[in-house]
Design a protein around this motif. Structure first.
Motif, mmCIF file in Angstrom:
data_model
loop_
_atom_site.group_PDB
_atom_site.id
_atom_site.type_symbol
_atom_site.label_atom_id
_atom_site.label_comp_id
_atom_site.label_asym_id
_atom_site.label_seq_id
_atom_site.Cartn_x
_atom_site.Cartn_y
_atom_site.Cartn_z
ATOM 1 N N GLY A 1 -0.705 -1.340 -6.059
ATOM 2 C CA GLY A 1 -0.276 -0.104 -5.431
ATOM 3 C C GLY A 1 -0.233 -0.193 -3.914
ATOM 4 O O GLY A 1 0.495 -0.999 -3.330
ATOM 5 N N GLU B 1 2.908 2.725 -9.891
ATOM 6 C CA GLU B 1 3.168 4.158 -9.715
ATOM 7 C C GLU B 1 3.771 4.816 -10.954
ATOM 8 O O GLU B 1 3.320 5.890 -11.381
ATOM 9 N N MET C 1 2.905 8.556 -10.910
ATOM 10 C CA MET C 1 2.941 8.932 -9.497
ATOM 11 C C MET C 1 4.330 8.663 -8.932
ATOM 12 O O MET C 1 4.964 7.654 -9.267
#
Length: 245
Positions: free
Chosen positions: A124, A149, A154
């Protein structure tokens, strides 16, 4: 050319996070190399405090160094944002993420050569720290570099999208960025997450040699050409962080 011995100069005025615990290390090495090391627990999680201290160390490097070496721990560069902060609520999470984006902007627009030594996993935000650097060296072995993600539900914001799309080979955009596929250091070097993969015990040595090489280039011209080549991306990042309502 005879190799120079590396001399470590501790940062006597190093900042500390709340609780009097070091979260970053700053050392000035021989040849004007400012070594900035993440030291925030086992995972080197990126927190608000770490981002703030990191940015202060970049300012210090600009005044007293010639180039920047960014490192983590042996075994892990950074596992990304601090999930404990994420779990406390949206306000704290947004404060941390905003500081992280400002950190990426500062690394990406830093005028001096910036080389990353990744001696382990990068996940990430850890990968984005690498992508913001000028040259990235990773360790061969059972280490994974990954943008998770999508897998953790996300979104990518503008800063992350720009860095990912600019540096990862377009042929791998879907797999690496959208589908959260993990890569070894050797694979990451082929798709643009890294520039080079070397034996685990030689990552920092190789990174220092590369940074020394870059620091021998005319510094003013390096800064001018680097910022010129990145001008559109830097402007887009700036607008997304500072001009959005």
């Amino acid at each position: 050319m005879t190799k120079k011995q590396v001399v470590f100069v501790p940062n006597k005025n190093s900042k500390q996070s709340r609780g009097n615990r070091n979260i970053m290390k700053y050392e000035l090495l021989e040849g004007g190399i400012a070594k900035i090391s993440l030291d925030n627990g086992k995972a080197n999680a990126v927190s608000f405090d770490l981002a703030q201290e990191f940015m202060a160390n970049l300012d210090r490097a600009k005044t007293e160094g010639k180039g920047v070496l960014i490192t983590g721990h042996v075994g892990i560069f950074s596992a990304g944002f601090d999930l404990k902060v994420m779990a406390t609520g949206p306000e704290a999470a947004q404060k941390m993420i905003s500081a992280g984006m400002l950190l990426l902007e500062k690394i990406y627009s830093h005028p001096q050569p910036v080389v990353a030594a990744c001696e382990g996993h990068a996940i990430g935000m850890g990968v984005f720290l690498l992508l913001a650097c000028d040259y990235r060296i990773g360790a061969l072995g059972e280490y994974v570099l990954k943008l998770p993600e999508t897998a953790i539900d996300m979104p990518f914001n503008s800063t992350l999208r720009i860095l990912a799309k600019t540096h990862i080979d377009p042929m791998y955009h879907i797999r690496a960025i959208v589908q959260s596929q993990g890569y070894s250091a050797l694979q990451a070097a082929k798709i643009g997450m890294l520039d080079e993969a070397v034996e685990a015990g030689k990552v920092q040595e190789t990174a220092i040699a590369k940074l020394t090489e870059l620091c021998e280039l005319p510094s003013m011209r390096y800064a001018e050409n680097k910022l010129f080549m990145r001008a559109e991306e830097i402007q887009a990042i700036y607008e997304s962080l500072h001009e959005d309502s």
